[in-house]
Design a protein around this motif. Structure first.
Motif, PDB file in Angstrom:
ATOM      1  N   GLU A  75       0.821  -1.203   0.000  1.00  0.00           N
ATOM      2  CA  GLU A  75       0.000   0.000   0.000  1.00  0.00           C
ATOM      3  C   GLU A  75       0.861   1.260   0.000  1.00  0.00           C
ATOM      4  O   GLU A  75       0.574   2.218  -0.732  1.00  0.00           O
ATOM      5  N   ALA A  76       1.930   1.267   0.805  1.00  0.00           N
ATOM      6  CA  ALA A  76       2.795   2.446   0.883  1.00  0.00           C
ATOM      7  C   ALA A  76       3.473   2.715  -0.448  1.00  0.00           C
ATOM      8  O   ALA A  76       3.561   3.874  -0.896  1.00  0.00           O
ATOM      9  N   SER A  77       3.948   1.671  -1.106  1.00  0.00           N
ATOM     10  CA  SER A  77       4.630   1.841  -2.383  1.00  0.00           C
ATOM     11  C   SER A  77       3.678   2.358  -3.455  1.00  0.00           C
ATOM     12  O   SER A  77       4.017   3.239  -4.249  1.00  0.00           O
ATOM     13  N   ASN A  93      -1.177  -9.147 -12.126  1.00  0.00           N
ATOM     14  CA  ASN A  93      -0.690  -9.783 -10.902  1.00  0.00           C
ATOM     15  C   ASN A  93      -0.036 -11.118 -11.256  1.00  0.00           C
ATOM     16  O   ASN A  93      -0.713 -12.125 -11.425  1.00  0.00           O
ATOM     17  N   ASN A  94       1.278 -11.088 -11.374  1.00  0.00           N
ATOM     18  CA  ASN A  94       2.026 -12.268 -11.791  1.00  0.00           C
ATOM     19  C   ASN A  94       2.875 -12.872 -10.675  1.00  0.00           C
ATOM     20  O   ASN A  94       3.118 -14.075 -10.666  1.00  0.00           O
ATOM     21  N   ALA A  95       3.325 -12.071  -9.728  1.00  0.00           N
ATOM     22  CA  ALA A  95       4.271 -12.543  -8.711  1.00  0.00           C
ATOM     23  C   ALA A  95       3.701 -13.717  -7.916  1.00  0.00           C
ATOM     24  O   ALA A  95       2.529 -13.725  -7.548  1.00  0.00           O
ATOM     25  N   ASN A 135      -3.322  -7.836  -1.900  1.00  0.00           N
ATOM     26  CA  ASN A 135      -2.612  -6.679  -1.332  1.00  0.00           C
ATOM     27  C   ASN A 135      -2.262  -5.648  -2.389  1.00  0.00           C
ATOM     28  O   ASN A 135      -2.292  -4.439  -2.128  1.00  0.00           O
ATOM     29  N   VAL A 136      -1.888  -6.111  -3.570  1.00  0.00           N
ATOM     30  CA  VAL A 136      -1.558  -5.195  -4.670  1.00  0.00           C
ATOM     31  C   VAL A 136      -2.833  -4.673  -5.330  1.00  0.00           C
ATOM     32  O   VAL A 136      -2.950  -3.494  -5.671  1.00  0.00           O
ATOM     33  N   THR A 137      -3.807  -5.574  -5.493  1.00  0.00           N
ATOM     34  CA  THR A 137      -5.015  -5.215  -6.236  1.00  0.00           C
ATOM     35  C   THR A 137      -5.863  -4.175  -5.520  1.00  0.00           C
ATOM     36  O   THR A 137      -6.364  -3.237  -6.156  1.00  0.00           O
ATOM     37  N   GLN A 138      -6.042  -4.307  -4.215  1.00  0.00           N
ATOM     38  CA  GLN A 138      -6.988  -3.436  -3.526  1.00  0.00           C
ATOM     39  C   GLN A 138      -6.683  -1.943  -3.703  1.00  0.00           C
ATOM     40  O   GLN A 138      -7.577  -1.175  -4.088  1.00  0.00           O
TER      41      GLN A 138
END
Length: 243
Positions: free
Chosen positions: A67-69, A87-89, A118-121
């Motif tokens: 979120e911070a990044s 989202n590949n990782a 976490n990345v998507t939201q």
């Protein structure tokens, strides 16, 4: 040739393998790239791109770091938003279920499934406001059919399919499409270490009688990013393994 000129694309886990192939395909199609990795991306990888990409470095399993990044990215004065998120990782920790350590089950689910969320939201929230966007999540044929020794990986990748369908329903009213790609056996560092006998046995179950390439997975991702009337679907790229 698909054209993503003036579109910003974030690909997680894009320093090697399938993620790198996806990023390179978007770069060739004119997109502005944002690469991501858990560790530093080497200069020789950056040099592969026609347009110099931005780079994000964080562990997707760490919700606060993700979120911070992403918040810092959106605060840049000249940043207009993310048009496509891939989202590949992900990770694997293979072991038969009877011998699988609970910590290894949790670790794979935490990175692959929780990390995808976490990345998507944060990105999804911004896409809702900008009223457009495309998200492509990398699942796996293992999430569709299961596989011995991969109960943790299968659970995480099946979860991604469920997440994809739910987000597709939530995002549709704001012109946000969410789809998944489920690769089968793809030529990679992971498959290259398999014994020859194991590879031969696997090939017997693939109607096209070969492993796929990272570039073929990338083609599927770009197709889903471009097509404006597909959402909530899982496109299986497996040479017919899951028929």
């Amino acid at each position: 040739m698909m054209d993503f000129t003036n579109q910003t694309v974030l690909v997680t886990g894009s320093s090697r393998g399938i993620g790198l192939a996806i990023a390179q395909a978007f770069d060739a199609a004119g997109a502005k790239l944002i690469l991501h990795a858990r560790s530093e991306i080497k200069p020789e990888i950056i040099a592969l791109f026609k347009q110099e990409p931005q780079v994000l470095q964080f562990d997707i399993a760490d919700a606060e770091a993700a979120e911070a990044s992403l918040k810092a990215l959106y605060k840049q004065d000249d940043f207009d938003g993310i048009d496509v998120l891939v989202n590949n990782a992900g990770i694997t920790k293979d072991q038969l279920a009877m011998a699988l350590a609970p910590a290894d089950f949790a670790a794979v689910v935490n990175v692959n499934l929780n990390g995808t969320f976490n990345v998507t939201q944060p990105v999804f929230k911004k896409m809702i406001r900008q009223k457009h966007g495309a998200i492509i999540n990398l699942s796996s044929v293992v999430g569709q059919m299961g596989n011995m020794g991969q109960s943790n990986y299968a659970a995480s990748k099946a979860g991604i399919i469920g997440l994809t369908k739910s987000l597709a329903k939530e995002g549709a009213r704001r012109n946000i499409r969410v789809n998944a790609v489920a690769p089968g056996m793809i030529v990679s560092d992971m498959t290259s270490v398999l014994p020859e006998a194991t590879q031969t046995e696997i090939l017997k179950n693939i109607p096209l009688s070969r492993f796929g390439s990272a570039e073929e997975v990338a083609d599927a991702v770009l197709f889903l990013a471009e097509n404006s009337y597909i959402t909530g679907q899982t496109l299986t790229v497996d040479g017919g393994l899951y028929i």
